[in-house]
Each structure stands twice: as structure tokens, then as C-alpha cells.
Design an enzyme around this catalytic site. Structure first.
Site, PDB file in Angstrom:
ATOM      1  N   GLU A 283      17.062 -38.052  17.330  1.00 21.79           N
ATOM      2  CA  GLU A 283      15.840 -38.597  16.723  1.00 21.79           C
ATOM      3  C   GLU A 283      15.492 -39.933  17.390  1.00 21.79           C
ATOM      4  O   GLU A 283      14.339 -40.353  17.399  1.00 21.79           O
ATOM      5  CB  GLU A 283      16.070 -38.778  15.213  1.00 21.79           C
ATOM      6  CG  GLU A 283      14.808 -38.996  14.422  1.00 21.79           C
ATOM      7  CD  GLU A 283      15.041 -39.068  12.922  1.00 21.79           C
ATOM      8  OE1 GLU A 283      16.189 -38.887  12.467  1.00 21.79           O
ATOM      9  OE2 GLU A 283      14.061 -39.304  12.183  1.00 21.79           O
TER      10      GLU A 283
ATOM     11  N   ASP B 233       8.592 -33.182   7.003  1.00 21.52           N
ATOM     12  CA  ASP B 233       9.669 -34.173   6.910  1.00 21.52           C
ATOM     13  C   ASP B 233       9.670 -34.831   5.526  1.00 21.52           C
ATOM     14  O   ASP B 233      10.550 -34.568   4.710  1.00 21.52           O
ATOM     15  CB  ASP B 233       9.529 -35.233   8.011  1.00 21.52           C
ATOM     16  CG  ASP B 233      10.850 -35.880   8.386  1.00 21.52           C
ATOM     17  OD1 ASP B 233      11.883 -35.438   7.858  1.00 21.52           O
ATOM     18  OD2 ASP B 233      10.851 -36.818   9.214  1.00 21.52           O
TER      19      ASP B 233
HETATM   20  C1  6MZ Z   1      16.699 -38.869   9.061  1.00 16.92           C
HETATM   21  C2  6MZ Z   1      15.830 -38.695   6.941  1.00 16.92           C
HETATM   22  C3  6MZ Z   1      14.517 -38.834   7.456  1.00 16.92           C
HETATM   23  O1  6MZ Z   1      18.047 -36.528   0.552  1.00 16.92           O
HETATM   24  O2  6MZ Z   1      17.353 -38.232  -1.132  1.00 16.92           O
HETATM   25  N1  6MZ Z   1      15.738 -38.563   5.622  1.00 16.92           N
HETATM   26  N2  6MZ Z   1      16.898 -38.703   7.750  1.00 16.92           N
HETATM   27  N3  6MZ Z   1      15.494 -39.036   9.607  1.00 16.92           N
HETATM   28  C4  6MZ Z   1      14.375 -39.036   8.849  1.00 16.92           C
HETATM   29  N4  6MZ Z   1      13.180 -39.271   9.468  1.00 16.92           N
HETATM   30  C5  6MZ Z   1      12.120 -40.024   8.916  1.00 16.92           C
HETATM   31  N5  6MZ Z   1      13.660 -38.735   6.425  1.00 16.92           N
HETATM   32  C6  6MZ Z   1      14.422 -38.562   5.297  1.00 16.92           C
HETATM   33  O3  6MZ Z   1      15.740 -37.520   0.675  1.00 16.92           O
HETATM   34  C7  6MZ Z   1      15.710 -38.777   1.315  1.00 16.92           C
HETATM   35  C8  6MZ Z   1      16.765 -38.846   2.400  1.00 16.92           C
HETATM   36  O4  6MZ Z   1      16.445 -37.929   3.469  1.00 16.92           O
HETATM   37  C9  6MZ Z   1      16.896 -38.446   4.712  1.00 16.92           C
HETATM   38  C10 6MZ Z   1      17.508 -39.812   4.442  1.00 16.92           C
HETATM   39  O5  6MZ Z   1      18.907 -39.677   4.296  1.00 16.92           O
HETATM   40  C11 6MZ Z   1      16.865 -40.186   3.105  1.00 16.92           C
HETATM   41  O6  6MZ Z   1      17.640 -41.113   2.363  1.00 16.92           O
HETATM   42  P1  6MZ Z   1      16.923 -37.059  -0.304  1.00 16.92           P
HETATM   43  O7  6MZ Z   1      16.286 -35.979  -1.134  1.00 16.92           O
END
Ligand code: 6MZ
Length: 347
Positions: free
Chosen positions: A205, A287
Site C-alpha cells: 500500500e 475501502d
Molecule cells: C489499511 C485499513 C485501511 O476493522 O475497525 N483499514 N488498513 N489500509 C487502509 N487504507 C485506507 N482502511 C481501513 O475498520 C477500520 C480498520 O480497518 C483498517 C484499519 O485497521 C482500521 O482501523 P474495522 O471494522
């Protein structure tokens, strides 16, 4: 992307495979959460990146922390999950894989098991409502939490793989890419794979992850999240690309997220173009539709306006995404039939 998608893109049946639950919470649901917890002094503007705005990836991760403060009980998780599923259904999504990191909260007594049970319950509730959407769930490993937590998450996912009536289908590796190293998480991911859990891993990423991506591609994962810096034109390598091609690993691509999070300078330079030109399987995804103020229809519209894709090209993209799902073969066949039935409405 901040324009409204038109009739075609809204009506196009779609598959969403890369949606983080807490990043997908809409402003309407955020308002309900804020009303539940006024003492937190959180404002809606702290949970979303609006029109024309950009953030660093670090700042995006701060936004998730704010949302996590608002979502810390089973009641919250139930509301958030059902709202998110209904919104995707209203946007023409027929098959959805939601991913979320099981969290425990000592203040409220929320346990990781209770967290996942509640997500599964919400999926069931929406099924009973008769919504025209098939929903599955991936349990997310947040890379910042290290090897032990990763292994616990895998064990929890194994339990739910057996008991959730097909709702929990796999694992996601996500979280701040600057934190932690994939090599520490390899044993947990290997175990999950051997237990029959599907793997969708965030890879490259950011630019500095070539060695990690090379290692994780040997698993190999079943799908790749982002893969922004895999190809040689952006500092990746041909050998990484070859591994992806050899194993035919689909990429989940999220245009608005990558541009607003500034890992991609502008839409026209998105790596969609590189992989699309190769004819490699790619899936358009949101996303974090709440945080990045988008929806899947807008993402499809953005792809067509940026890269000049026709309606037929978009149809093919959405139909091909069915083969990239972690659904059982019978469900894939049903979805393909649904696409065939719906096609005359749009063409
Ligand atoms: C990496 C991401 C992300 O799991 O609490 N998350 N991880 N790259 C990204 N790009 C923007 N976007 C979201 O949803 C929130 C979590 O998803 C991951 C991160 O760990 C974030 O805390 P949940 O449902």
C-alpha cells in the site's frame, strides 16, 4: 469523487469485496452514534474526509480511532453493521464481503467473540429482512497488534468458520502499513490458510514494502488489497508482478481511498490502468465508504470517466468480480444467473 453516480452505475449489479466495517459507517449512522455518546464531544467532520480533501495515511488512521470510540458496544456494532449492509444493498451491491477487526473494550465489556457474534447476527438479521444482498465476513488482523493477537484472531475465525453458517469465510491483513512486519504474521496466516480460511492481504500500500510483499506472495494470498506499489513503473518489480500473474491473484482496487489518502497522486495515475491493460482480474471496491465519502456506484463511474470504459466494459468488470469472491461455487453460479437476468434492464 464527489459527484453523484447516474442511473446506469446505480442500477449496475455490483460485488463489493474490500470494505472495512468501521470505515464504511455513513454520516447518518455517525449522527446516531454521536447522539448516543454526546460526552465524547465528537463531531461528524472528525469521521470523514470530504469533497476535495486529502489526508496522509497516518491521518486516515487517526480517523478510524475516532470512529472506534463511537462504536464500542454490541448494540453499536449491530446498528453499524445492519446500516452498512442496507446502504450497500441500496447502492445495487448484490454480494458483499465486509471485513472487521475483532475488538475488546474493557469499559463496556465488549469481547472479541461478542464482537464477531454481533456482526454475524447483523448479517442474519438483514437476510431475514429479505434484502437482495448476500453478505459474508472476513476477520481482520491489524498488523500493529503483532503475532500473538494475529494467532488469536485466526483461532477465533476458525471457530466461526465452522459455526457461522457460512458467514465468516476468511481473513484480512490490514492496518497502518508503516507499523509491524508481515514476516511476524506469517505463521498465523499459514495456519488460517491450512484451516480453510481464505486470505485477502493488504500488500504494498506504500512504497517501502517490497520485501514483505515478496514474502507474503509466497503463501499465496487469495486476493490482494490495493497492491499500489507492486509494479515496476512505481518502484515495484517485475518479479512481484510475475508472482501475482502466475497465481492469478485478483487485486481489490479503491480509487477514491488511494487518492484521498495520497498514496496515488491523481485518478489518472491509479494502478487500475496497469492491471486492466494486462487483462488481470481486478475488483473495484470502496475501502471505507464512510470515511472517504463515496459509494461503489461512484467508484465505477470514476473508473469509467477516468479511463474511458464503456458501459459494457463496466458490466464485464462487475460480472468478473463474482469469480473473485470467497463464496461457495453454488452461490457464484446463482450470482451469475442474477447478472444474466438483470442485463436486459440496462442494455
Ligand atoms: C489499511 C485499513 C485501511 O476493522 O475497525 N483499514 N488498513 N489500509 C487502509 N487504507 C485506507 N482502511 C481501513 O475498520 C477500520 C480498520 O480497518 C483498517 C484499519 O485497521 C482500521 O482501523 P474495522 O471494522
Amino acid at each position: 469523487m464527489d459527484t453523484q453516480a447516474d442511473f446506469f452505475h446505480r442500477t449496475l449489479p455490483k460485488v463489493e469485496l474490500h470494505a472495512h466495517l468501521n470505515g464504511s459507517v455513513s454520516s447518518q449512522t455517525i449522527d446516531k452514534l454521536i447522539r448516543r455518546k454526546p460526552h465524547l464531544n465528537i463531531e461528524r467532520s472528525m469521521t470523514a474526509i470530504g469533497k476535495g480533501q486529502r489526508r496522509t495515511l497516518e491521518e486516515c488512521f487517526q480517523v478510524f480511532k475516532v470512529i472506534h470510540q463511537l462504536v464500542d458496544t454490541e448494540e453499536d456494532i449491530l446498528m453499524v453493521t445492519t446500516d452498512v449492509i442496507r446502504e450497500f444493498a441500496a447502492d445495487g451491491v448484490k454480494y458483499l464481503e465486509l471485513r472487521s477487526t475483532p475488538r475488546e473494550e474493557t469499559n463496556t465489556g465488549l469481547t472479541k467473540k461478542g464482537y464477531v457474534e454481533t456482526v454475524v447476527k447483523a448479517i442474519q438479521l438483514c437476510k431475514n429482512e429479505g434484502l437482495d444482498i448476500d453478505v459474508r465476513c472476513l476477520m481482520a488482523i491489524d498488523r500493529r497488534n503483532g503475532a500473538q493477537v494475529a494467532m488469536e484472531t485466526v483461532k477465533l475465525a476458525e471457530e466461526f468458520l465452522l459455526s457461522s453458517d457460512g458467514s465468516v469465510v476468511g481473513l484480512d491483513l490490514s492496518g497502518d502499513p508503516k507499523v509491524g512486519h508481515g514476516k511476524d504474521l506469517l505463521p498465523a496466516l499459514q495456519r488460517g490458510r491450512n484451516s480453510g480460511l481464505k486470505l485477502s492481504l493488504h500488500l504494498s500500500e506504500i512504497p517501502s514494502q517490497l520485501e514483505e510483499s515478496d514474502l507474503l506472495l509466497n503463501l499465496p494470498p487469495d486476493r490482494i488489497g490495493h497492491g499500489t506499489f507492486l509494479h515496476p513503473e512505481v518502484g515495484g518489480s517485475q518479479s512481484l508482478v510475475d508472482k501475482v500473474l502466475k497465481n492469478n491473484i485478483p487485486l481489490e482496487l479503491c480509487l477514491t481511498s488511494n487518492v484521498k489518502g495520497q498514496t496515488v497522486p491523481c485518478y489518472s495515475q491509479h494502478h487500475f490502468k496497469y492491471w486492466y491493460q494486462l487483462g488481470h482480474p481486478i475488483v473495484i471496491c470502496t475501502d471505507d465508504k464512510g470515511v472517504f465519502c463515496t459509494d461503489l456506484s461512484q467508484e465505477y463511474q470514476l473508473v469509467s470517466s477516468t479511463f474511458g470504459l464503456s458501459h459494457e466494459d463496466l458490466w464485464n468488470l462487475s460480472e468478473q468480480a463474482i469469480d473473485c469472491t470467497f463464496a461457495p461455487e453454488t452461490i457464484k453460479q446463482q450470482l451469475k444467473q442474477k447478472w444474466t437476468d438483470l442485463k436486459p434492464r440496462l442494455f
